[in-house]
Design a protein around this motif. Sequence first.
Motif, mmCIF file in Angstrom:
data_model
loop_
_atom_site.group_PDB
_atom_site.id
_atom_site.type_symbol
_atom_site.label_atom_id
_atom_site.label_comp_id
_atom_site.label_asym_id
_atom_site.label_seq_id
_atom_site.Cartn_x
_atom_site.Cartn_y
_atom_site.Cartn_z
ATOM 1 N N ASP A 81 48.397 33.597 52.461
ATOM 2 C CA ASP A 81 47.824 34.919 52.684
ATOM 3 C C ASP A 81 46.955 35.287 51.484
ATOM 4 O O ASP A 81 47.344 35.020 50.344
ATOM 5 C CB ASP A 81 48.951 35.944 52.842
ATOM 6 N N PRO A 82 45.783 35.876 51.749
ATOM 7 C CA PRO A 82 44.900 36.218 50.630
ATOM 8 C C PRO A 82 45.531 37.206 49.632
ATOM 9 O O PRO A 82 45.018 37.354 48.530
ATOM 10 C CB PRO A 82 43.681 36.831 51.300
ATOM 11 N N SER A 83 46.613 37.875 50.016
ATOM 12 C CA SER A 83 47.246 38.789 49.058
ATOM 13 C C SER A 83 47.985 38.025 47.964
ATOM 14 O O SER A 83 48.373 38.597 46.959
ATOM 15 C CB SER A 83 48.213 39.731 49.782
ATOM 16 N N GLY A 106 36.145 33.719 48.610
ATOM 17 C CA GLY A 106 37.180 34.476 49.318
ATOM 18 C C GLY A 106 36.619 35.623 50.133
ATOM 19 O O GLY A 106 36.774 35.666 51.359
ATOM 20 N N ARG A 110 36.259 35.988 54.317
ATOM 21 C CA ARG A 110 37.001 37.078 54.956
ATOM 22 C C ARG A 110 36.068 38.090 55.607
ATOM 23 O O ARG A 110 36.517 39.103 56.156
ATOM 24 C CB ARG A 110 37.905 37.745 53.927
ATOM 25 N N ASN A 157 39.673 38.590 45.228
ATOM 26 C CA ASN A 157 40.279 38.972 46.505
ATOM 27 C C ASN A 157 41.219 40.164 46.383
ATOM 28 O O ASN A 157 41.851 40.542 47.357
ATOM 29 C CB ASN A 157 41.051 37.780 47.072
ATOM 30 N N PRO A 159 44.248 40.365 44.910
ATOM 31 C CA PRO A 159 45.588 39.986 45.364
ATOM 32 C C PRO A 159 46.657 40.891 44.746
ATOM 33 O O PRO A 159 46.450 41.427 43.654
ATOM 34 C CB PRO A 159 45.741 38.554 44.854
ATOM 35 N N THR B 161 44.302 29.745 50.772
ATOM 36 C CA THR B 161 44.899 30.896 50.084
ATOM 37 C C THR B 161 43.867 31.997 49.864
ATOM 38 O O THR B 161 44.222 33.150 49.679
ATOM 39 C CB THR B 161 45.505 30.513 48.722
ATOM 40 N N LEU B 162 42.575 31.627 49.861
ATOM 41 C CA LEU B 162 41.541 32.649 49.678
ATOM 42 C C LEU B 162 41.170 33.309 51.001
ATOM 43 O O LEU B 162 40.327 34.203 51.038
ATOM 44 C CB LEU B 162 40.298 32.033 49.037
ATOM 45 N N GLY B 163 41.782 32.852 52.094
ATOM 46 C CA GLY B 163 41.578 33.522 53.372
ATOM 47 C C GLY B 163 40.731 32.782 54.379
ATOM 48 O O GLY B 163 40.380 33.337 55.410
ATOM 49 N N ASN B 165 39.814 30.314 57.429
ATOM 50 C CA ASN B 165 40.513 29.723 58.572
ATOM 51 C C ASN B 165 40.118 28.252 58.687
ATOM 52 O O ASN B 165 39.247 27.781 57.943
ATOM 53 C CB ASN B 165 40.206 30.499 59.862
#
Lengths: 264, 257
Positions: A81-83, A106, A110, A157, A159, B161-163, B165
């Motif tokens: 998860d990006p968090s 990132g 997104r 991001n 986080p 991890t950076l989002g 897909n």
Amino acid sequence: MSYKDVQMTVRSLSLKYKGQGDSPDTLALDNINLTVHDGDFLCILGPSGCGKSTLLNVMAGLLKQTEGTIEMRGKKIEGVDPSRAVVFQTPTLYPWTTVYNNIAFGPTVRGIDKKEIQERTEKYLSLVGLKDFANAKPYELSGGMRQRVALARALVNDPTMILLDEPFGALDAFTRNSMQDLIRKIWKATKPTIIMITHDVDEALTLATRIVAMSPSPGRIVQEFDVDFTMRMIDSQEDARYTPEYVELRKTILGLMHLERESL
Amino acid sequence: MKKRKSLLISCCSVGIILGIWTAASVGGVLTSTGLVPSIQSVIKALVDLTGNGYKGSTLLEHLGASFFRLLTAFALAICTAVPFGLLSGQNDKVRAAMEPIVEFVRPLPPLAYYTVLVLWMGIGNGSKICLLYIACFTPIYVACVAAVTKIPASYTDVAATLGANSKQIFWKVILPYAAPDIFTGVRTAFGHGYSTLVAAEMVAAAAGVGWMVLDAANWGRTDVIFAGIFVMGVTGILFDQLLRLAERKLVPWKGKL
């Protein structure tokens, strides 16, 4: 510390690696229990093979535990998860694009608003002191600079938790020192929750608010220590490394590690 | 400095060979149709081939016929081997299905299956292009599979991890990571296809540099053979340099991974 909100809870977590062919399974993590609070700077300290990187990968959501639970803010961790940002020992920057685009990766994937991507990327470029290198290629940078880009790429991001897997392990002593100062500065400024893997006792002592000592075969938590040397180094330019408490605690931890090795 | 020195040595070695050849030619040791023709006769053959041609086609037309076959096969191979290779690299099932076929065909001498291709597709361009296509396909396919399977997990893990897909990971991480190796495969494929070209033109062709050389051998025209070999060598080097140039422009991160 109990007044802070709990961010991550690890309960009786174990992880077994399946053996290849006839070799038996290895128990990499054995009954790990851990609570991480908001704003903690947690250092997981241990010799190689103690499962500390495995634990970090489970926290990131890159590996799945065999038994037990791991939750973030009460929600089970099922995947990445990006968090939760991760910085590995090798920077793994993308050489086909610029430093700027590496940091913007990132927010770009997104699908964040273009103007905001630019603002954020520029902010973190200057935070890590690489404003003049925005258009450089990663392979044109030194090892320390690359790791700073990797750090900026993780931070951009926004986080809530930053997972660092021996991020300074491959750097020379001087560069490592300035990187430690940088990470302390970042932590002080925004108080993110940081979990950092290290095998360097001094790194753990000078950065962490809490140290979790692990021992190998199988990977277990031996003891936890609350420390405040990093706060002291922020508050008063003094170098806490020369205080008697520091020397004493360093001795205790090293002794603990040594004892664990002898009992193997 | 080092580069200039090695260039100098290269020029010397070529110069020595040409020097000995010229000396032997001028000295009258070599004749125009001996086992080694004289350099004058080869130059004359080159001029003659360019102007008047050999058996109805000029040198450029022979080259054109060869390159039409080669480049058609080459383009088809790139268009199919790259996606198949990338897919096989990522998907164990596709790889398991493709691997035995590719591994079986790869070490086969092209002439062994060329006879079958001629039986199936006739003696026209079809069987020739098909042969070259098979020759070009395997190096590209193998390079793509190797490139994708060797990508370190941390490269894709970071992206996740950076989002990113899985689709974004493919286009933004796996493809650019594999690109330099794909290019190497493409260059190998070109070399492989080029060397198969002569074999492809051995059966019932009426044009092509490969055919020209083989036909000249039947008539003892060593000057034409040498001229043909010289042209093939030079165009091969030129094309490889072109591919290298494209490589430097398109994948400058080669060797920096």
